[in-house]
Design a protein around this motif. Structure first.
Motif, PDB file in Angstrom:
ATOM      1  N   THR A 121       0.824  -1.217   0.000  1.00  0.00           N
ATOM      2  CA  THR A 121       0.000   0.000   0.000  1.00  0.00           C
ATOM      3  C   THR A 121       0.857   1.265   0.000  1.00  0.00           C
ATOM      4  O   THR A 121       0.339   2.354   0.232  1.00  0.00           O
ATOM      5  CB  THR A 121      -0.933   0.025   1.227  1.00  0.00           C
ATOM      6  N   SER A 122       2.132   1.132  -0.269  1.00  0.00           N
ATOM      7  CA  SER A 122       3.022   2.288  -0.260  1.00  0.00           C
ATOM      8  C   SER A 122       2.862   3.085  -1.557  1.00  0.00           C
ATOM      9  O   SER A 122       2.187   2.646  -2.497  1.00  0.00           O
ATOM     10  CB  SER A 122       4.476   1.821  -0.125  1.00  0.00           C
ATOM     11  N   PRO A 123       3.504   4.256  -1.656  1.00  0.00           N
ATOM     12  CA  PRO A 123       3.489   4.995  -2.926  1.00  0.00           C
ATOM     13  C   PRO A 123       4.037   4.197  -4.100  1.00  0.00           C
ATOM     14  O   PRO A 123       3.705   4.494  -5.254  1.00  0.00           O
ATOM     15  CB  PRO A 123       4.373   6.210  -2.622  1.00  0.00           C
ATOM     16  N   ASP A 124       4.878   3.171  -3.833  1.00  0.00           N
ATOM     17  CA  ASP A 124       5.403   2.341  -4.917  1.00  0.00           C
ATOM     18  C   ASP A 124       4.297   1.650  -5.704  1.00  0.00           C
ATOM     19  O   ASP A 124       4.495   1.283  -6.861  1.00  0.00           O
ATOM     20  CB  ASP A 124       6.361   1.271  -4.368  1.00  0.00           C
ATOM     21  N   SER A 125       3.131   1.469  -5.078  1.00  0.00           N
ATOM     22  CA  SER A 125       1.994   0.825  -5.757  1.00  0.00           C
ATOM     23  C   SER A 125       0.981   1.862  -6.239  1.00  0.00           C
ATOM     24  O   SER A 125      -0.189   1.533  -6.464  1.00  0.00           O
ATOM     25  CB  SER A 125       1.312  -0.167  -4.805  1.00  0.00           C
ATOM     26  N   GLY A 126       1.433   3.081  -6.432  1.00  0.00           N
ATOM     27  CA  GLY A 126       0.527   4.153  -6.815  1.00  0.00           C
ATOM     28  C   GLY A 126      -0.246   3.909  -8.087  1.00  0.00           C
ATOM     29  O   GLY A 126      -1.337   4.442  -8.257  1.00  0.00           O
ATOM     30  N   LEU A 127       0.311   3.108  -9.004  1.00  0.00           N
ATOM     31  CA  LEU A 127      -0.385   2.793 -10.239  1.00  0.00           C
ATOM     32  C   LEU A 127      -0.398   1.293 -10.502  1.00  0.00           C
ATOM     33  O   LEU A 127      -0.336   0.844 -11.643  1.00  0.00           O
ATOM     34  CB  LEU A 127       0.244   3.542 -11.416  1.00  0.00           C
ATOM     35  N   ALA A 128      -0.524   0.508  -9.442  1.00  0.00           N
ATOM     36  CA  ALA A 128      -0.623  -0.951  -9.574  1.00  0.00           C
ATOM     37  C   ALA A 128      -2.067  -1.312  -9.928  1.00  0.00           C
ATOM     38  O   ALA A 128      -2.827  -1.795  -9.100  1.00  0.00           O
ATOM     39  CB  ALA A 128      -0.187  -1.635  -8.286  1.00  0.00           C
ATOM     40  N   ILE A 129      -2.433  -1.070 -11.172  1.00  0.00           N
ATOM     41  CA  ILE A 129      -3.837  -1.102 -11.564  1.00  0.00           C
ATOM     42  C   ILE A 129      -4.458  -2.484 -11.422  1.00  0.00           C
ATOM     43  O   ILE A 129      -5.672  -2.627 -11.287  1.00  0.00           O
ATOM     44  CB  ILE A 129      -3.992  -0.578 -13.006  1.00  0.00           C
ATOM     45  N   ASP A 130      -3.657  -3.536 -11.418  1.00  0.00           N
ATOM     46  CA  ASP A 130      -4.203  -4.878 -11.192  1.00  0.00           C
ATOM     47  C   ASP A 130      -4.656  -5.080  -9.757  1.00  0.00           C
ATOM     48  O   ASP A 130      -5.315  -6.075  -9.445  1.00  0.00           O
ATOM     49  CB  ASP A 130      -3.179  -5.951 -11.573  1.00  0.00           C
ATOM     50  N   ARG A 131      -4.345  -4.117  -8.866  1.00  0.00           N
ATOM     51  CA  ARG A 131      -4.729  -4.241  -7.452  1.00  0.00           C
ATOM     52  C   ARG A 131      -5.572  -3.059  -6.980  1.00  0.00           C
ATOM     53  O   ARG A 131      -5.595  -2.740  -5.798  1.00  0.00           O
ATOM     54  CB  ARG A 131      -3.472  -4.422  -6.587  1.00  0.00           C
ATOM     55  N   PHE A 132      -6.260  -2.410  -7.909  1.00  0.00           N
ATOM     56  CA  PHE A 132      -7.214  -1.371  -7.566  1.00  0.00           C
ATOM     57  C   PHE A 132      -8.612  -1.808  -8.005  1.00  0.00           C
ATOM     58  O   PHE A 132      -8.757  -2.653  -8.890  1.00  0.00           O
ATOM     59  CB  PHE A 132      -6.852  -0.047  -8.250  1.00  0.00           C
ATOM     60  N   PRO A 133      -9.653  -1.233  -7.402  1.00  0.00           N
ATOM     61  CA  PRO A 133     -11.016  -1.597  -7.795  1.00  0.00           C
ATOM     62  C   PRO A 133     -11.287  -1.293  -9.263  1.00  0.00           C
ATOM     63  O   PRO A 133     -10.729  -0.352  -9.836  1.00  0.00           O
ATOM     64  CB  PRO A 133     -11.887  -0.719  -6.889  1.00  0.00           C
ATOM     65  N   THR A 134     -12.171  -2.074  -9.854  1.00  0.00           N
ATOM     66  CA  THR A 134     -12.534  -1.907 -11.266  1.00  0.00           C
ATOM     67  C   THR A 134     -14.042  -1.798 -11.468  1.00  0.00           C
ATOM     68  O   THR A 134     -14.507  -1.808 -12.597  1.00  0.00           O
ATOM     69  CB  THR A 134     -12.012  -3.097 -12.095  1.00  0.00           C
ATOM     70  N   GLU A 135     -14.787  -1.694 -10.380  1.00  0.00           N
ATOM     71  CA  GLU A 135     -16.240  -1.632 -10.494  1.00  0.00           C
ATOM     72  C   GLU A 135     -16.718  -0.203 -10.725  1.00  0.00           C
ATOM     73  O   GLU A 135     -16.040   0.760 -10.376  1.00  0.00           O
ATOM     74  CB  GLU A 135     -16.900  -2.168  -9.211  1.00  0.00           C
TER      75      GLU A 135
END
Length: 254
Positions: A121-135
């Motif tokens: 959940t750090s800033p390193d995952s700021g654009l980890a789109i496979d781990r953000f909601p898609t609904e």
């Protein structure tokens, strides 16, 4: 000619903005409840709420939002250490029809935490789109650790909740002629802020403790999992340029 976002895999880079220095007078340990009433940006029509309970650096987070593009990834973050405010559509300084990440950065600042559904959940995952909601309707809950800088930003009143990704032209996908300020090979719709709200001390109620570590929302069946190939330097540059530009404008007005 429109360019649609149609890359099948996800290889997203860090979004580690350099953080602004916070006052040393702030306490090392923080707690309390915070709420955000999301307002739409870029004509997204998104509305919703966020609730955060902090116990030191342990955050229990709930986000409920509607009006997002169904089946498309929506990055969501705590932004920190700037003005603790949100831009409006009037802050489209270059007149391209979008308030971009660069134009919003002086208001909401750097990424402090990435509200992913699992993992880092750090800033390193700021654009980890496979781990953000898609609904199209997000119902997110997760408990995780935040950095001391992020906890300090909550206490200082400069923490902001931002959701990204808009379907500005109503086509049902991320596309359009205006390209992203973060990566000119991508449509601006893919990275533009969709909703924003300052996180303020909650007057009533708190987020329940014990949110699921794996978070809420599913990425199953996503049709638009795309490479938003933005490196750390591009994102850091966007934030830094925005903040520096704001400071220069303030100095010129002084």
């Amino acid at each position: 000619m429109r360019k649609a976002l149609a890359v099948p895999t996800i290889a997203l880079a860090a979004a580690a903005f350099p953080l602004l220095t916070l006052s040393p007078a702030l306490a090392d340990d923080h707690g309390g409840s915070y709420q955000a009433d999301l307002a739409a940006l870029n004509g997204s029509g998104v509305s919703g709420t966020g609730m955060v309970t902090l116990d030191g650096t342990t955050a229990t987070v709930m986000v409920e939002a509607t009006g997002l593009l169904e089946g498309a990834p929506h990055a969501q973050h705590f932004h920190i250490a700037a003005q603790g405010q949100c831009p409006t559509d009037a802050d489209d300084e270059n007149g391209d029809g979008f308030v971009s990440v660069t134009e919003g950065a002086p208001y909401y600042g750097a990424i402090g935490s990435s509200l992913t559904t699992s993992g880092d959940t750090s800033p390193d995952s700021g654009l980890a789109i496979d781990r953000f909601p898609t609904e199209g309707t997000i119902s997110y809950e997760r408990t995780f650790e935040v950095s001391q800088e992020t906890a300090d930003s909550f206490a200082a009143g400069t923490a902001v909740l931002v959701l990204h990704g808009v379907d500005e032209n109503g086509s049902g996908t991320y596309d359009g002629d205006v390209m992203s300020d973060l990566d000119p090979s991508l449509p601006m719709e893919a990275t533009a802020p969709a909703a924003c709200a300052p996180l303020v001390s909650a007057q009533m109620g708190t987020a329940p403790h014990g949110g699921a570590e794996t978070g809420g929302g599913s990425t199953a069946g996503v049709e638009q999992q795309a490479v938003i190939g933005v490196g750390a330097l591009a994102l850091a540059g966007a934030a830094a340029a925005g903040v520096v530009g704001y400071r220069r404008r303030q100095a010129d007005q002084a």
